[in-house]
Design a protein around this motif. Structure first.
Motif, mmCIF file in Angstrom:
data_model
loop_
_atom_site.group_PDB
_atom_site.id
_atom_site.type_symbol
_atom_site.label_atom_id
_atom_site.label_comp_id
_atom_site.label_asym_id
_atom_site.label_seq_id
_atom_site.Cartn_x
_atom_site.Cartn_y
_atom_site.Cartn_z
ATOM 1 N N ARG A 1 15.251 83.476 20.125
ATOM 2 C CA ARG A 1 15.223 84.842 19.601
ATOM 3 C C ARG A 1 16.320 85.110 18.575
ATOM 4 O O ARG A 1 16.195 86.027 17.762
ATOM 5 N N ASP A 2 17.387 84.340 18.611
ATOM 6 C CA ASP A 2 18.533 84.633 17.747
ATOM 7 C C ASP A 2 19.068 83.322 17.194
ATOM 8 O O ASP A 2 19.547 82.474 17.955
ATOM 9 N N ASP A 3 18.999 83.134 15.863
ATOM 10 C CA ASP A 3 19.471 81.889 15.264
ATOM 11 C C ASP A 3 20.979 81.835 15.129
ATOM 12 O O ASP A 3 21.534 80.822 14.705
ATOM 13 N N SER A 4 21.673 82.913 15.495
ATOM 14 C CA SER A 4 23.129 82.939 15.359
ATOM 15 C C SER A 4 23.841 82.575 16.656
ATOM 16 O O SER A 4 25.057 82.433 16.670
ATOM 17 N N ARG A 5 23.107 82.418 17.741
ATOM 18 C CA ARG A 5 23.737 82.129 19.029
ATOM 19 C C ARG A 5 23.624 80.631 19.316
ATOM 20 O O ARG A 5 22.536 80.056 19.306
ATOM 21 N N VAL A 6 24.763 79.997 19.598
ATOM 22 C CA VAL A 6 24.833 78.563 19.860
ATOM 23 C C VAL A 6 25.617 78.343 21.151
ATOM 24 O O VAL A 6 26.630 79.003 21.391
ATOM 25 N N LEU A 7 25.130 77.409 21.971
ATOM 26 C CA LEU A 7 25.803 77.065 23.224
ATOM 27 C C LEU A 7 26.097 75.574 23.224
ATOM 28 O O LEU A 7 25.286 74.772 22.748
ATOM 29 N N ILE B 1 28.344 60.293 17.100
ATOM 30 C CA ILE B 1 27.403 61.378 17.385
ATOM 31 C C ILE B 1 26.734 61.091 18.719
ATOM 32 O O ILE B 1 26.204 60.004 18.945
ATOM 33 N N ASP B 2 26.776 62.068 19.631
ATOM 34 C CA ASP B 2 26.140 61.938 20.941
ATOM 35 C C ASP B 2 24.962 62.882 21.126
ATOM 36 O O ASP B 2 24.108 62.636 21.985
ATOM 37 N N VAL B 3 24.893 63.952 20.340
ATOM 38 C CA VAL B 3 23.847 64.950 20.511
ATOM 39 C C VAL B 3 23.369 65.400 19.143
ATOM 40 O O VAL B 3 24.173 65.586 18.219
ATOM 41 N N VAL B 4 22.056 65.557 19.008
ATOM 42 C CA VAL B 4 21.475 66.165 17.813
ATOM 43 C C VAL B 4 20.408 67.154 18.281
ATOM 44 O O VAL B 4 19.606 66.851 19.163
ATOM 45 N N ARG B 5 20.444 68.367 17.739
ATOM 46 C CA ARG B 5 19.527 69.424 18.149
ATOM 47 C C ARG B 5 19.054 70.220 16.927
ATOM 48 O O ARG B 5 19.841 70.519 16.030
ATOM 49 N N TRP B 6 17.753 70.553 16.931
ATOM 50 C CA TRP B 6 17.215 71.455 15.920
ATOM 51 C C TRP B 6 17.488 72.900 16.335
ATOM 52 O O TRP B 6 17.413 73.241 17.519
ATOM 53 N N ASN B 7 17.784 73.749 15.354
ATOM 54 C CA ASN B 7 17.892 75.185 15.597
ATOM 55 C C ASN B 7 16.473 75.728 15.767
ATOM 56 O O ASN B 7 15.679 75.719 14.833
ATOM 57 N N ILE B 8 16.138 76.185 16.963
ATOM 58 C CA ILE B 8 14.773 76.609 17.248
ATOM 59 C C ILE B 8 14.358 77.781 16.371
ATOM 60 O O ILE B 8 13.212 77.865 15.921
ATOM 61 N N ALA B 9 15.282 78.706 16.102
ATOM 62 C CA ALA B 9 14.970 79.884 15.307
ATOM 63 C C ALA B 9 15.019 79.615 13.809
ATOM 64 O O ALA B 9 14.531 80.419 13.021
ATOM 65 N N ASN B 10 15.619 78.506 13.383
ATOM 66 C CA ASN B 10 15.708 78.149 11.969
ATOM 67 C C ASN B 10 15.558 76.638 11.856
ATOM 68 O O ASN B 10 16.532 75.900 12.004
#
Length: 492
Positions: A215-221, A151-160
């Protein structure tokens, strides 16, 4: 009584009023507003008050058995290795960590694939001097699983904030976990499109960074190791619907969305910073169909060329292209884009005119008799301290962190036009906070400013403000009163 009153002699000029310095603290209490210079002084005092308050080793178990990170730490004797032959064998350090937007939970991950979600209050309370020598209570973990791969990256979903995503430069998947389910299996997996080379074999593209939108919890980059930013719409497919490309296949180590989530920045391994505009055109229609759309950057900047324009820096050292480890938008000042290089340099780019305004160049490691070779396993991941313009960076050559003053004016000690001969700014300087282990990643609590750092020995450090007991505080008050009495005596 009037007979004792002596009239003043007439004067043509009006007497000058006695000017006294205004008590800025009283102005805050009366007006509800603080002078920017007063806030500036408080920031300098804040930087002086940090020190290491606690350390938590990764001595955890999964189903009664030591987790792989703990086993690797035990085999290596709890020491970081500088031997390149053993880097692949003892990669047990914390590769990334991040607090959620409210500072309730802390997600951390190790190179060997252990994903842990801690309760921040539990960690913070155990760092007090009233409870010395206590280990972290594993029953307080919301999640501790072995994902089975790096694992190199861990991120919280800002919208969820119930979702946390992780990925690796050795994997082409973004795995999303729900902290409400204690399971080693993710609730959703986003995959890259398969690419076939001219020889007919598949081309491996790992993912180096992940970003979510507010603004949108369904969009991931997510950026990959071939210079592409992949964009998913989770409502449509597990495959990306948009690709943001560059002019090269160099790895994009870090990506960052601006405050309005209309622009995205990407920093590459070859020292380039790219910028894409997500507004209008084909990019907006890409989220409404299943066709893959490619999008080129509107601006590509070479960081070495921007640094070469700083005359004072160019006169002292030769500017060469360096790998960019991380970029971060300042939440306090949205037009400041901070960067951190593999040689330990940090700075700020003003995205309104694309010029480097701040730069911090620590002394090279060889001055202290240390090896200046870059560790190929860990990418240092700094963090902004909100709402203060302070950039917290793990040191590249020693055990500790640098708290860098990146205040957006020329009075900042890191500003390229800083004049160190000015008066009344001696207290404005960068600070170095020594730690017991080498730092790999930092995250800042959004409310109390506590610094949480991951280390190469898999530990989690708590770095907070210096506290005093009631007895020490009474002594300090007594000393201050004593000084006031002496001052009054000489005034009389």
């Amino acid at each position: 009584m009037d007979s004792f009153v002596v009239p003043l002699s007439p004067s043509i000029q009006n007497p000058k009023p006695l000017l006294r310095p205004r008590w800025r603290r009283m102005l805050v209490e009366l007006n509800g507003k603080s002078d920017p210079r007063y806030r500036r002084d408080l920031t300098s005092l804040l930087m002086k008050s940090y020190y290491q308050t606690g350390i938590f080793a990764h001595s955890y178990c999964i189903d009664g058995q030591p987790c792989p990170t703990h086993v690797s730490w035990f085999v290596s004797g709890g020491q970081e290795t500088s031997n390149l032959e053993n880097l692949g064998k003892f990669r047990h350090g914390v590769s990334c960590l991040e607090l959620d937007s409210k500072g309730v939970y802390l997600a951390s991950a190790t190179k060997l694939g252990c994903l842990t979600v801690h309760d921040f209050d539990t960690l913070h309370c155990q760092t007090t001097e009233l409870l010395p020598g206590l280990n972290e209570d594993e029953t307080k973990h919301l999640l501790h699983i072995n994902t089975g791969q790096q694992i190199d990256v861990v991120r919280w979903n800002i919208a969820n904030q119930d979702e946390v995503a992780c990925t690796s430069m050795r994997s082409s998947e973004v795995r999303i976990f729900d902290i409400g389910y204690v399971s080693s299996k993710p609730v959703e997996v986003l995959r890259k499109r398969s690419v076939v080379s001219i020889h007919g074999s598949g081309v491996h593209k790992g993912l180096s960074d992940v970003a979510f939108t507010l603004r949108d919890d369904s969009r991931v980059l997510a950026s990959d190791t071939h210079g592409v930013v992949n964009v998913w719409d989770r409502r449509l497919s597990e495959l990306p619907c948009l690709e943001l490309t560059t002019n090269s296949s160099s790895t994009l180590n870090s990506i960052q969305l601006d405050v309005e989530e209309q622009m995205i920045f990407g920093a590459s391994k070859n020292g380039m910073i790219h910028m894409w505009d997500l507004r209008g055109g084909r990019s907006s229609a890409a989220f409404q169909n299943h066709k893959e759309v490619c999008y080129s950057p509107i601006i590509s900047m070479k960081l070495a060329s921007m640094l070469d324009k700083i005359k004072s820096l160019k006169a002292q050292t030769s500017i060469v292209a360096k790998e960019i480890h991380s970029i971060d938008i300042n939440p306090y000042c949205p037009y400041q884009l901070a960067f951190h290089l593999d040689d330990g340099w940090s700075g700020v780019i003003d995205i309104t005119n694309f010029q480097v305004t701040h730069i911090h160049c620590p002394p090279p490691a060889w001055l202290d008799g240390l090896s200046d070779s870059v560790n190929p396993v860990y990418f240092r991941k700094p963090a902004w301290m909100s709402p203060y313009p302070i950039y917290v960076v793990g040191s590249s050559s020693s055990k500790g962190i640098n708290t860098l003053d990146f205040y957006p004016d020329s009075n900042s000690p890191c500003h390229v036009d800083y004049d160190d001969n000015k008066d009344n700014i001696q207290q404005r300087q960068n600070r170095f906070v020594p730690t017991s282990e080498s730092i790999t990643a930092c995250s800042i609590h959004p409310l109390n400013g506590t610094i949480v750092a991951g280390t190469k020995q898999s530990s989690i450090l708590m770095i907070s403000h210096r506290s005093q007991s009631c007895k020490e505080e009474d002594n300090c008050v007594a000393e201050r009163l004593k000084g006031v009495r002496i001052a009054w005596k000489f005034d009389l």
